[in-house]
Design a protein around this motif. Structure first.
Motif, mmCIF file in Angstrom:
data_model
loop_
_atom_site.group_PDB
_atom_site.id
_atom_site.type_symbol
_atom_site.label_atom_id
_atom_site.label_comp_id
_atom_site.label_asym_id
_atom_site.label_seq_id
_atom_site.Cartn_x
_atom_site.Cartn_y
_atom_site.Cartn_z
ATOM 1 N N PRO A 124 0.844 -1.204 0.000
ATOM 2 C CA PRO A 124 0.000 0.000 0.000
ATOM 3 C C PRO A 124 0.874 1.247 0.000
ATOM 4 N N SER A 125 0.314 2.335 -0.466
ATOM 5 C CA SER A 125 1.036 3.603 -0.438
ATOM 6 C C SER A 125 0.065 4.713 -0.026
ATOM 7 N N PRO A 126 0.378 5.416 1.080
ATOM 8 C CA PRO A 126 1.565 5.250 1.920
ATOM 9 C C PRO A 126 1.423 4.065 2.874
ATOM 10 N N GLN A 127 2.513 3.729 3.558
ATOM 11 C CA GLN A 127 2.496 2.689 4.580
ATOM 12 C C GLN A 127 2.755 3.302 5.949
ATOM 13 N N HIS A 128 2.119 2.713 6.948
ATOM 14 C CA HIS A 128 2.424 3.124 8.319
ATOM 15 C C HIS A 128 3.664 2.357 8.776
ATOM 16 N N PRO A 129 4.635 3.022 9.402
ATOM 17 C CA PRO A 129 5.864 2.323 9.809
ATOM 18 C C PRO A 129 5.630 1.178 10.786
ATOM 19 N N ALA A 130 4.501 1.220 11.505
ATOM 20 C CA ALA A 130 4.206 0.146 12.459
ATOM 21 C C ALA A 130 3.473 -1.017 11.816
ATOM 22 N N LYS A 131 3.032 -0.863 10.579
ATOM 23 C CA LYS A 131 2.248 -1.904 9.900
ATOM 24 C C LYS A 131 2.755 -2.094 8.481
ATOM 25 N N LYS A 132 4.021 -2.459 8.368
ATOM 26 C CA LYS A 132 4.626 -2.699 7.067
ATOM 27 C C LYS A 132 4.034 -3.950 6.423
ATOM 28 N N VAL A 133 3.815 -3.889 5.121
ATOM 29 C CA VAL A 133 3.322 -5.042 4.370
ATOM 30 C C VAL A 133 4.495 -5.701 3.657
ATOM 31 N N THR A 134 4.777 -6.938 4.032
ATOM 32 C CA THR A 134 5.848 -7.715 3.400
ATOM 33 C C THR A 134 5.320 -8.996 2.768
ATOM 34 N N GLY A 135 3.990 -9.116 2.681
ATOM 35 C CA GLY A 135 3.386 -10.260 2.009
ATOM 36 C C GLY A 135 3.670 -11.577 2.694
ATOM 37 N N LEU A 136 3.969 -12.596 1.909
ATOM 38 C CA LEU A 136 4.192 -13.930 2.455
ATOM 39 C C LEU A 136 5.527 -14.055 3.175
ATOM 40 N N LYS A 137 6.316 -12.987 3.171
ATOM 41 C CA LYS A 137 7.564 -12.971 3.931
ATOM 42 C C LYS A 137 7.354 -12.458 5.360
ATOM 43 N N CYS A 138 6.145 -12.050 5.670
ATOM 44 C CA CYS A 138 5.845 -11.515 7.002
ATOM 45 C C CYS A 138 6.051 -12.599 8.060
ATOM 46 N N HIS A 139 6.683 -12.218 9.171
ATOM 47 C CA HIS A 139 6.954 -13.177 10.244
ATOM 48 C C HIS A 139 5.979 -13.044 11.408
ATOM 49 N N ARG A 140 5.050 -12.103 11.322
ATOM 50 C CA ARG A 140 4.070 -11.942 12.386
ATOM 51 C C ARG A 140 2.968 -12.985 12.246
ATOM 52 N N LYS A 141 2.418 -13.398 13.379
ATOM 53 C CA LYS A 141 1.360 -14.408 13.388
ATOM 54 C C LYS A 141 0.000 -13.719 13.444
ATOM 55 N N GLU A 142 -0.915 -14.161 12.616
ATOM 56 C CA GLU A 142 -2.305 -13.686 12.663
ATOM 57 C C GLU A 142 -3.088 -14.673 13.519
ATOM 58 N N VAL A 143 -3.267 -14.350 14.792
ATOM 59 C CA VAL A 143 -3.858 -15.284 15.750
ATOM 60 C C VAL A 143 -5.284 -15.649 15.356
ATOM 61 N N SER A 144 -6.081 -14.652 15.005
ATOM 62 C CA SER A 144 -7.485 -14.914 14.649
ATOM 63 C C SER A 144 -7.572 -15.840 13.449
ATOM 64 N N GLY A 145 -6.754 -15.554 12.431
ATOM 65 C CA GLY A 145 -6.782 -16.372 11.226
ATOM 66 C C GLY A 145 -6.326 -17.801 11.488
ATOM 67 N N ALA A 146 -5.260 -17.949 12.271
ATOM 68 C CA ALA A 146 -4.773 -19.289 12.580
ATOM 69 C C ALA A 146 -5.832 -20.104 13.316
ATOM 70 N N LYS A 147 -6.537 -19.456 14.232
ATOM 71 C CA LYS A 147 -7.595 -20.157 14.971
ATOM 72 C C LYS A 147 -8.761 -20.532 14.061
ATOM 73 N N LEU A 148 -9.206 -19.586 13.216
ATOM 74 C CA LEU A 148 -10.366 -19.865 12.373
ATOM 75 C C LEU A 148 -10.062 -20.965 11.360
ATOM 76 N N TRP A 149 -8.952 -20.837 10.653
ATOM 77 C CA TRP A 149 -8.611 -21.876 9.679
ATOM 78 C C TRP A 149 -8.293 -23.196 10.378
ATOM 79 N N GLY A 150 -7.775 -23.116 11.604
ATOM 80 C CA GLY A 150 -7.513 -24.336 12.367
ATOM 81 C C GLY A 150 -8.787 -25.099 12.676
ATOM 82 N N VAL A 151 -9.842 -24.376 13.046
ATOM 83 C CA VAL A 151 -11.099 -25.070 13.349
ATOM 84 C C VAL A 151 -11.760 -25.571 12.069
ATOM 85 N N ILE A 152 -11.581 -24.851 10.954
ATOM 86 C CA ILE A 152 -12.093 -25.349 9.675
ATOM 87 C C ILE A 152 -11.415 -26.670 9.323
ATOM 88 N N LYS A 153 -10.097 -26.737 9.508
ATOM 89 C CA LYS A 153 -9.366 -27.980 9.222
ATOM 90 C C LYS A 153 -9.867 -29.116 10.112
#
Length: 285
Positions: A124-153
Motif C-alpha cells: 500500500p502507499s503510503p504505509q504506516h511504519p508500524a504496519k509494514k506489508v511484506t506479504g508472504l515474507k511476514c513473520h508476524r502471526k495472525e492469531v485470529s486467522g490461525a484459529k479460524l482456519w484451524g477449526v475449519i481444518k
C-alpha cells in the motif's frame, strides 16, 4: 442468540438501485469472477470516502494483494456455496499481508497452497511504519486467522483445502484496515459516526447483498457480534433468506476467545446441526 433487527448504529443500508450493479459488465462469468468483481466494485466505491480522527490511515488489500485473492477465489470458489463464514474486516498480519480473508501466512502458504503466488502481493502507499506489508515474507502471526482456519481444518477432518472448502466461503464484511496515529488497529465500529461511516456501512451492505446472490448460500456463520449485526441487517433490508449464526471472534482482544474457543465453536455448530456441512462436503452447483 437474540436476533438483532434494529441497527444500533442507525446506519440502515440504502437501496442498491442507487449504484451501478457490479456485475453489469460480466453477466455470464463464473462464480469466482463474479464474486471478485463485486469486491472490486466495493473498493472503487469506497475509494473517495474520507475518514476523520481517530482513523489516521487505511489499507485496502484489494488494491495491492487483489491478484493473490483472485487466485484464491479461482481455486476455492468456483461454484456456489452452502455456508458463508463472515468476518468483520482484514487484520494487519493476515489479510492485510496476503489478501486472503483471515489469511495468516502459514495457512495461505501451506494449507491453501498459494506460496508460489507471493509475487502477486504489492504494497500500500503510503504505509504506516508500524504496519509494514511484506506479504508472504511476514513473520508476524495472525492469531485470529490461525484459529479460524484451524477449526475449519478440524471440522473437515484435515482433508485437503479444495475438498474442505467445497461448501464454504470465507469473507469479510468490510475490505478496509483502519489504523490510528500510532498504527493501532481500529475496528469499523470505532470509525467516527457520521456520513463517512454511513457510506462505509451502506456500501459494504450492498456488496454483501450482491455476494449472497452470487454464492447462493443457505447459512451465514458470523465471526463475532459485529459481523452478526451486519449480516442480519442485510438479510432484513434486502429481503434475503439466509440463516445467521454467530460464533465468538477468535481475536485475543475478545476475552471469550482466550479459553476453549475451538470447543465453543464446535458446540455452537453442533447445536445448530451444522457439523455435517463441514464433515461431509458436497459440491453444489
Amino acid at each position: 442468540m437474540a436476533q438483532c433487527d434494529d441497527d444500533e448504529q442507525g446506519n440502515v443500508p440504502t437501496s442498491s438501485t442507487s449504484y451501478p450493479h457490479p456485475l453489469s459488465m460480466v453477466p455470464n462469468s463464473d462464480t469466482a469472477t463474479q464474486f471478485f468483481n463485486i469486491q472490486v466494485w466495493l473498493s472503487q466505491q469506497l475509494k473517495p470516502v474520507h475518514f476523520s480522527d481517530p482513523v489516521f490511515m487505511t489499507y485496502n488489500p484489494m488494491e495491492y494483494a487483489g491478484g493473490l485473492y483472485f487466485y484464491f477465489l479461482q481455486r476455492f470458489c468456483i461454484a456456489t456455496k452452502r455456508i458463508l463464514i463472515l468476518g468483520m474486516n482484514p487484520g494487519p498480519w493476515g489479510m492485510g499481508q496476503t489478501g486472503v480473508p483471515f489469511g495468516d501466512i502459514d495457512t495461505v502458504k501451506y494449507y491453501l497452497g498459494l506460496e508460489e503466488l507471493g509475487g502477486f502481493i504489492g504494497q500500500p502507499s503510503p504505509q504506516h511504519p508500524a504496519k509494514k506489508v511484506t506479504g508472504l515474507k511476514c513473520h508476524r502471526k495472525e492469531v485470529s486467522g490461525a484459529k479460524l482456519w484451524g477449526v475449519i481444518k478440524k471440522l473437515t477432518n484435515d482433508c485437503p483445502a479444495q475438498q474442505a472448502l467445497l461448501n464454504l466461503c470465507v469473507h469479510n464484511f468490510c475490505p478496509l484496515i483502519f489504523m490510528g496515529t500510532s498504527g493501532r488497529n481500529l475496528t469499523p465500529d470505532e470509525v467516527k459516526a457520521g456520513s463517512s461511516k454511513e457510506q462505509l456501512f451502506n456500501l459494504c451492505s450492498i456488496a454483501l447483498s450482491y455476494s449472497l446472490d452470487v454464492l447462493g448460500c443457505k447459512y451465514i456463520i458470523s465471526v463475532g457480534r459485529f459481523a452478526e449485526k451486519r449480516a442480519r441487517s442485510v438479510i432484513k433490508t434486502f429481503d434475503k433468506s439466509q440463516k445467521v449464526l454467530e460464533i465468538p471472534h477468535p481475536s485475543p482482544r475478545n476475552a471469550t476467545s482466550r479459553a476453549n474457543w475451538e470447543e465453543n465453536v464446535i458446540s455452537i455448530l453442533s447445536t445448530a446441526d451444522l457439523l455435517s456441512e463441514f464433515s461431509n462436503p458436497i459440491q453444489y452447483t
